[in-house]
Design a protein around this motif. Structure first.
Motif, short mmCIF file in Angstrom:
data_model
loop_
_atom_site.label_atom_id
_atom_site.label_comp_id
_atom_site.label_asym_id
_atom_site.label_seq_id
_atom_site.Cartn_x
_atom_site.Cartn_y
_atom_site.Cartn_z
N ASP A 4 48.81 27.47 73.77
CA ASP A 4 50.10 28.16 73.60
C ASP A 4 50.45 28.44 72.15
OD1 ASP A 4 50.61 28.20 76.39
OD2 ASP A 4 51.25 26.10 76.30
N ALA A 5 49.53 28.11 71.24
CA ALA A 5 49.77 28.39 69.82
C ALA A 5 49.48 29.87 69.52
CB ALA A 5 48.88 27.50 68.96
N TYR A 6 49.83 30.30 68.31
CA TYR A 6 49.55 31.67 67.86
C TYR A 6 48.52 31.63 66.74
CZ TYR A 6 53.36 33.42 70.73
OH TYR A 6 54.15 33.76 71.80
N PRO A 7 47.77 32.72 66.54
CA PRO A 7 46.71 32.72 65.53
C PRO A 7 47.18 32.29 64.14
CG PRO A 7 46.45 34.63 66.94
CD PRO A 7 47.74 33.95 67.36
N ALA A 8 48.40 32.65 63.77
CA ALA A 8 48.89 32.29 62.44
C ALA A 8 49.00 30.78 62.25
CB ALA A 8 50.26 32.94 62.19
N GLU A 9 49.04 30.04 63.32
CA GLU A 9 49.14 28.58 63.25
C GLU A 9 47.78 27.90 63.13
OE1 GLU A 9 51.92 27.00 66.29
OE2 GLU A 9 52.21 29.11 66.82
N LEU A 10 46.70 28.67 63.16
CA LEU A 10 45.35 28.12 63.17
C LEU A 10 44.64 28.33 61.84
CD1 LEU A 10 44.09 29.46 66.63
CD2 LEU A 10 45.43 27.40 66.16
N SER A 11 43.67 27.46 61.56
CA SER A 11 42.79 27.65 60.42
C SER A 11 41.79 28.76 60.73
CB SER A 11 42.04 26.35 60.12
OG SER A 11 41.13 26.06 61.18
N GLY A 12 41.04 29.18 59.71
CA GLY A 12 40.04 30.21 59.92
C GLY A 12 38.98 29.79 60.93
N GLY A 13 38.52 28.55 60.83
CA GLY A 13 37.52 28.07 61.77
C GLY A 13 38.04 28.03 63.20
N MET A 14 39.29 27.64 63.36
CA MET A 14 39.88 27.61 64.69
C MET A 14 40.04 29.02 65.25
SD MET A 14 42.68 24.65 63.86
CE MET A 14 43.45 24.52 65.46
N ARG A 15 40.40 29.97 64.41
CA ARG A 15 40.51 31.36 64.87
C ARG A 15 39.16 31.88 65.35
NH1 ARG A 15 44.23 34.10 60.08
NH2 ARG A 15 45.91 32.54 60.14
N GLN A 16 38.11 31.52 64.63
CA GLN A 16 36.80 31.98 65.05
C GLN A 16 36.37 31.32 66.35
OE1 GLN A 16 35.20 34.55 65.24
NE2 GLN A 16 34.45 34.76 63.14
N ARG A 17 36.80 30.10 66.59
CA ARG A 17 36.54 29.46 67.88
C ARG A 17 37.25 30.22 69.01
NH1 ARG A 17 34.67 23.84 67.74
NH2 ARG A 17 34.21 23.29 65.58
N VAL A 18 38.45 30.72 68.74
CA VAL A 18 39.15 31.53 69.74
C VAL A 18 38.34 32.80 70.02
CG1 VAL A 18 41.25 32.80 70.31
CG2 VAL A 18 41.40 30.64 69.04
N GLY A 19 37.85 33.43 68.96
CA GLY A 19 37.03 34.63 69.14
C GLY A 19 35.78 34.34 69.96
N LEU A 20 35.18 33.18 69.73
CA LEU A 20 33.99 32.80 70.48
C LEU A 20 34.35 32.54 71.95
CD1 LEU A 20 31.00 32.16 70.48
CD2 LEU A 20 31.55 29.85 69.67
N ALA A 21 35.48 31.85 72.18
CA ALA A 21 35.93 31.60 73.56
C ALA A 21 36.20 32.92 74.28
CB ALA A 21 37.18 30.72 73.55
N ARG A 22 36.82 33.87 73.61
CA ARG A 22 37.10 35.18 74.21
C ARG A 22 35.80 35.88 74.61
NH1 ARG A 22 40.08 39.09 70.26
NH2 ARG A 22 38.12 38.77 69.16
N ALA A 23 34.78 35.80 73.74
CA ALA A 23 33.50 36.44 74.05
C ALA A 23 32.81 35.75 75.23
CB ALA A 23 32.60 36.42 72.82
N LEU A 24 32.89 34.44 75.29
CA LEU A 24 32.22 33.69 76.36
C LEU A 24 32.93 33.87 77.70
CD1 LEU A 24 31.48 30.44 74.37
CD2 LEU A 24 29.78 32.09 75.15
N ALA A 25 34.25 34.06 77.66
CA ALA A 25 35.03 34.11 78.89
C ALA A 25 34.65 35.28 79.78
CB ALA A 25 36.53 34.18 78.56
N VAL A 26 34.19 36.38 79.20
CA VAL A 26 33.86 37.56 80.01
C VAL A 26 32.50 37.43 80.69
CG1 VAL A 26 35.33 39.08 78.64
CG2 VAL A 26 32.92 38.82 78.02
N ASP A 27 31.76 36.37 80.34
CA ASP A 27 30.50 36.05 81.01
C ASP A 27 29.45 37.14 80.85
OD1 ASP A 27 28.97 34.19 82.43
OD2 ASP A 27 29.38 35.13 84.35
N ALA A 28 29.45 37.82 79.71
CA ALA A 28 28.44 38.84 79.44
C ALA A 28 27.12 38.16 79.09
CB ALA A 28 28.89 39.74 78.30
N PRO A 29 25.98 38.71 79.51
CA PRO A 29 24.70 38.07 79.22
C PRO A 29 24.23 38.22 77.78
CG PRO A 29 24.36 40.11 80.44
CD PRO A 29 25.84 39.87 80.42
N ILE A 30 24.85 39.14 77.02
CA ILE A 30 24.46 39.38 75.63
C ILE A 30 25.66 39.15 74.73
CG2 ILE A 30 23.63 41.08 73.95
CD1 ILE A 30 22.21 42.46 76.33
N LEU A 31 25.44 38.37 73.68
CA LEU A 31 26.51 38.07 72.72
C LEU A 31 26.07 38.54 71.34
CD1 LEU A 31 29.22 36.64 72.15
CD2 LEU A 31 27.93 34.50 71.87
#
Length: 267
Positions: free
Chosen positions: A156-183
């Motif tokens: 429930d946090a917003y990106p501005a509340e996160l460090s750079g590494g945490m933001r990139q983890r969100v980006g990685l989670a977003r990519a994994l969530a769609v279950d695409a075979p190629i990343l």
């Protein structure tokens, strides 16, 4: 399988004249000087097998980002073709290309690419919302992947509340969530501090071992490439200087440019 077959791509005003010069092997410097055009990729052929973590390495301007954008159809080659699992990506209609991207490929960007007005959970589930999944299902899948990347407490946090590494983890989670075979990962960790970068490299290796997805990872850092790659390609001025395993490239660099990359790595 991802296959690039004799791909050439230029940026500039007179593409026809630039391609004619490229076919005559005029070279990047001459094309830039005489035509004021950039030969981004010059007769590149490359095979990436299914399930491989493949690294594309090179300096800024070597053609890395152009190559990765050809794979997902953001750029169409002016010469040659790009195939993904037998599909000619460059030949897809706009509608089929959108469907192809949604179903086959996810991307993690260097600049994070998060929506500042959306929560971490909403960002992680954004691709699922585009697919039309119901709120409950996409929230569940987003939460699952946020937990997997260590951010379950920040849904429930917003990106501005996160460090750079945490933001990139969100980006990685977003990519994994769609279950695409190629990343596709375009220098995703280059803006992060060394400790955070090391942690996220470890996370990528864990996820690759667990999920066996095809990952194309772009970097300019040989140490990073050496840690992650099953195989790698070194780009130099739009051409492939060498492909091989990190060990092969370290022990037998193909030319002085590749050798300089190897020498830059921390032993």
């Amino acid at each position: 399988m991802i296959r690039l077959s004799h791909v050439t791509h230029l940026f500039g005003d007179d593409i026809r004249q630039g391609l004619a010069a490229a076919r005559q092997q005029a070279g990047r410097d001459r094309i830039r000087q005489t035509l004021d055009m950039t030969l981004a990729l010059d007769d590149v052929s490359l095979d990436i097998p299914t399930g491989e973590l493949f690294v594309v390495m090179g300096l800024s301007g070597s053609g890395k980002s152009t190559l990765i954008r050809l794979i997902n159809g953001l750029i169409r080659p002016q010469i040659g073709r790009v195939d993904v699992d037998g599909t000619d990506v460059s030949g897809l209609s706009p509608r089929d290309l959108v469907r192809f991207r949604r179903n086959r490929i996810a991307m993690v960007f260097q600049s994070f690419g998060l929506f500042p007005h959306k929560t971490v959970g909403e960002n992680a589930g954004f691709g699922l919302a585009i697919e039309g999944l119901g709120r409950a299902e996409r929230d569940e899948r987003a939460r699952h992947w946020l937990t997997r990347v260590g951010l379950e407490a920040y849904v429930d946090a917003y990106p501005a509340e996160l460090s750079g590494g945490m933001r990139q983890r969100v980006g990685l989670a977003r990519a994994l969530a769609v279950d695409a075979p190629i990343l596709l990962m375009d220098e995703p960790f280059s803006a992060l501090d060394p400790v955070t970068r090391n942690d996220l490299q470890g996370l990528v290796l864990e996820l690759e071992a667990e999920l066996q997805r095809t990952i194309v990872f772009v970097t300019h850092d040989f140490s990073e490439a050496e840690r992650l790659a099953g195989r790698m390609a070194v780009l130099h001025e739009g051409r492939i200087a060498q492909t091989g395993t990190p060990a092969e490239i370290r022990t037998a660099p193909a030319d002085a440019h590749v050798a300089a990359f190897v020498a830059s790595a921390v032993a």
